[in-house]
Design a protein around this motif. Structure first.
Motif, short mmCIF file in Angstrom:
data_model
loop_
_atom_site.label_atom_id
_atom_site.label_comp_id
_atom_site.label_asym_id
_atom_site.label_seq_id
_atom_site.Cartn_x
_atom_site.Cartn_y
_atom_site.Cartn_z
N VAL A 191 -7.53 2.77 0.48
CA VAL A 191 -6.36 1.88 0.33
C VAL A 191 -6.82 0.49 -0.08
O VAL A 191 -6.26 -0.11 -1.01
N ASP A 247 0.80 -1.22 0.00
CA ASP A 247 0.00 0.00 0.00
C ASP A 247 0.83 1.28 0.00
O ASP A 247 0.31 2.37 -0.08
N GLU A 248 2.15 1.15 0.03
CA GLU A 248 2.99 2.35 0.03
C GLU A 248 2.81 3.20 -1.23
O GLU A 248 2.71 4.43 -1.13
N GLU A 300 -0.32 5.29 -0.82
CA GLU A 300 -0.15 6.40 0.11
C GLU A 300 0.70 7.51 -0.49
O GLU A 300 0.37 8.69 -0.36
N ARG A 315 -3.39 11.71 3.15
CA ARG A 315 -3.28 10.26 3.19
C ARG A 315 -4.62 9.64 2.80
O ARG A 315 -5.67 10.21 3.11
N TYR A 325 -1.33 9.46 -3.16
CA TYR A 325 -2.30 10.36 -2.53
C TYR A 325 -1.61 11.60 -1.98
O TYR A 325 -2.10 12.72 -2.13
#
Length: 125
Positions: free
Chosen positions: A82, A62-63, A66, A76, A69
């Motif tokens: 996510v 999920d980096e 993030e 965030r 975004y």
């Protein structure tokens, strides 16, 4: 030239060039969305952002979501966002052709294009 308006700017509420305009409307229309979905410039920007995200990848799936975004929207993502994008990226990656890294780049590029086309990116609240 005042007589040769830029079509994309007209779709995004550019002021009339021949008259003084004190207040401009702010609209959201289907042609604006289509412009961002089909624009070569938006596609190139999306690919550039995707390359930047994949260059700074870590072990967390999920980096990139993030980081995208934060870069595009200045915030965030929520837990639901996510989760939605994680599933979407997996689906896009499975459907893409090429090596695993090429598939990931294609999926990230499409994600970035969707992010750069959303109203939150286009309009200040």
């Amino acid at each position: 030239k005042r007589s040769r308006m830029i079509r994309s700017m007209q779709l995004l509420d550019a002021p009339e060039a021949l008259v003084s305009v004190g207040d401009r409307p702010s609209t959201t229309t289907a042609p604006q969305t289509l412009l961002f979905l089909n624009s070569e410039l938006v596609r190139q920007c999306s690919e550039g952002l995707a390359r930047r995200l994949s260059a700074a990848m870590s072990r967390r799936d999920d980096e990139p979501i993030e980081r995208a975004y934060l870069a595009a929207l200045g915030r965030r993502p929520s837990v639901d966002e996510v989760e939605f994008w994680r599933r979407s990226l997996a689906t896009e990656q499975a459907a893409a052709a090429g090596t695993p890294s090429e598939k990931r780049l294609v999926a990230l590029s499409r994600f970035c294009q969707a992010l750069l086309s959303c109203n939150e990116f286009l309009y200040l609240d």
